[in-house]
Design a protein around this motif. Sequence first.
Motif, short mmCIF file in Angstrom:
data_model
loop_
_atom_site.label_atom_id
_atom_site.label_comp_id
_atom_site.label_asym_id
_atom_site.label_seq_id
_atom_site.Cartn_x
_atom_site.Cartn_y
_atom_site.Cartn_z
N ALA A 30 46.65 -26.48 -33.49
CA ALA A 30 46.32 -25.39 -34.42
C ALA A 30 47.32 -24.24 -34.33
N CYS A 31 48.30 -24.36 -33.42
CA CYS A 31 49.21 -23.23 -33.18
C CYS A 31 50.57 -23.46 -33.81
N CYS A 55 43.38 -21.50 -29.61
CA CYS A 55 43.13 -22.68 -28.76
C CYS A 55 41.66 -23.09 -28.77
N VAL A 56 40.78 -22.11 -28.81
CA VAL A 56 39.34 -22.41 -28.75
C VAL A 56 38.93 -23.31 -29.92
N GLY A 60 43.26 -30.30 -31.11
CA GLY A 60 44.10 -31.00 -30.12
C GLY A 60 44.02 -30.38 -28.74
N ARG A 61 42.96 -29.64 -28.48
CA ARG A 61 42.88 -28.89 -27.22
C ARG A 61 42.92 -29.80 -25.99
N HIS A 78 53.16 -23.20 -15.25
CA HIS A 78 53.56 -22.01 -16.01
C HIS A 78 53.08 -22.18 -17.45
N GLY A 79 52.70 -21.09 -18.07
CA GLY A 79 52.30 -21.13 -19.46
C GLY A 79 50.83 -21.51 -19.62
N TRP A 80 50.38 -21.43 -20.86
CA TRP A 80 48.97 -21.68 -21.18
C TRP A 80 48.88 -22.90 -22.10
N TYR A 81 48.04 -23.83 -21.74
CA TYR A 81 47.86 -25.07 -22.51
C TYR A 81 46.36 -25.33 -22.63
N GLY A 82 45.94 -25.69 -23.83
CA GLY A 82 44.51 -25.91 -24.03
C GLY A 82 43.71 -24.64 -23.79
#
Length: 144
Positions: A30-31, A55-56, A60-61, A78-82
């Motif tokens: 969605a991003c 993300c919420v 594809g979370r 590192h970083g944000w996923y899901g």
Amino acid sequence: MDNLHFLVGREQELRDLIQSSQQPGTAGAACRDVDVNLYHPADGERPAEGPLAVCVGCAGRMECLALALRAEDPEARHGWYGGLGPTDRDRVAAMLRLPKGAKLLPDRALTAIRLGRDGWRIDDIAQELGCSRRTVQRYLRSVS
Ligand code: SF4
């Protein structure tokens, strides 16, 4: 279980995605129109609520989270996923009892996938990452 609540009852689904011989796809991301850098704040910082809210509701979370857990170095997340940051992913990895050192993709594959999703051309991704077009194509194919 705070921000991990969406995983309750879906642990096996996530484990299967992580351990699958197929790379998890990111078709439902969605991003696509969100600046990828917003998911990579400085270490210890949290992204703004806007990108995390995307993300919420992302279809594809689980795949996004699985992709990170199978690709990143557990000692250097590192970083944000899901929608989850490094500390959250440590908790998920412990919850699923993932083996340490289960890195299946190099970090730059994740970056290539994200940039490709943001619409970057293969040549530009290759230049950004300092690798060949062929390598970038291989990374992108792995999730197509
Ligand atoms: S869960 Fe992953 S793919 Fe989905 S919006 Fe968030 S960063 Fe993008």
